[in-house]
Design an enzyme around this catalytic site. Sequence first.
Site: not given
Length: 530
Positions: A214, A281
């Site tokens: 999470d 990226e």
Amino acid sequence: MRRSSDLSPEIAEEAAWWRDAVFYQVYVRSFADSNGDGVGDLDGIRSRLGYLELLGVDALWLTPFYRSPMADHGYDVADPRDVDPLFGDLAAFDRLVADAHEHNIRVTVDLVPNHSSDLHEWFQEALHAGPGSMERARYIFRDGRGFDGSQPPNNWVSVFGGPAWTRVPDGQWYLHLFAPEQPDLNWEHPEVRADLEQTLRFWLDRGVDGFRIDVAHGMAKPEGLPDMHIQAQAPGVLSDDAHDPRFDNDGVHEIHRMIRKVMDGYPGTMAVGEIWVKDDERFAAYVRPDELHLGFNFRLVEADFDADAVRSAIEHSLAAVALTGTPATWTLSNHDVVRHVTRYGGGTAGEQRARAMTLVELALPGVIYLYNGEELGLPNVELPDWALQDPTWERSGHTERGRDGCRVPIPWEGTTPPFGFSTAVNTWLPQPNEWDHLTAEAQLEDPGSMLSLYREALEHRKSHASFAGTELEWYGAPAGCFAFRRKGGGLICALNTSGASVPLPPGQVLLSSGPMDGDQLPPDTAVWLV
Ligand code: GLC
């Protein structure tokens, strides 16, 4: 204790089983209730394993079932190494894992490392111990701003609305990126790290096959906690603004390396991170060889039903992982977003488009995450105000209705609520009467149902040679349409989001999301060709 290596030989043979797996997210509260309290539980899931096997999924992701006061329905964890009595106990968990493995279904569980519950014993100790104490150092306590410290330490807002700081009676403030009942842990503290390691080993030793992490782009906080740009905050559950100092700080990668080190000691296990990071990226950094095995990519969730938008989502998702050697993951719905039948317009059009997008998703190389109920074509539910429970509703001053509408309990059978979900009439969220034609029972034998489409598509995906390979090539296509081909196996998938029928690419139809228009692909339809 069961380990992956105890699984039947067919599924144990491949260590990297997850690279093309179909995961099924079970929102535990809403899946199946075995004890008649109106809330789903672990034995309920166990009772439906036959259905999940028939559907054709490889693994489950169970949302948090740990001890919790349920301020955020289990994402506020008071004890990460025990089962909340609402959902069962550790014995029920062990039964579920053992039976799931018997059905050749792996089990992955949610981990919530960014924060704990305010009723976690650490936070209670911190409250009592006072400013400057060792106990407070496990969380992020600060003095306030202003001459009397009555202003919060910075301007951060909570993802659920309102300030991200709450003041305690002695005058200090603590940080909570989510609800006040979810204080953020201090990841600079060695005990916080050691505790997560203990939790990882606890569940791995019990036989789990992996984790969903999470807020995997949270945890690390920037030096000095600089103010955020309030205007830059994106709407929705989580912001994905690269300049948001609350998330995606470089220090997070060291935490993922620690997690990976533990998991490498348990071959055949995997971790997927919830990563709301848009930059390709920066996203890729999370799935470097010594970090997460997989990262959730939410681009398909965010794309409208529009061929260009969907194609761009697919291309970005593939580009983000291209240099990392990890497969892409694909998600249309989960417990935090509006269900996709509704996102695509609802009603018959929403259903047709959802069917089409299911074929697009299941044609893609990589890992699939299905959300319970999508295989039944469930729409989001417009719940009455009195029924709303998501903390977002209160925190936003009743302006954001929150996520309850995608969390309504699953309709299994029968013609009236609770549709076999529970024996209780009052389920934790009410189900609409109109769901009588959406039950699993009503759809199972109907070849035209959403459930049948999922079963057939998953069966092909598993067994048909045309799904081989990981690369795609795109064909030229009319406006509002696209077609791609799996380079390895040759499967072609075409989608029409325009308003008119278009010619089909050459090939034999393997499966279509709706009826063909002669040799044309009608609007709101997708097709697989070989
Ligand atoms: C993640 C979960 C969401 C939860 C939040 C706080 O975004 O998916 O349901 O509310 O984290 O733990």
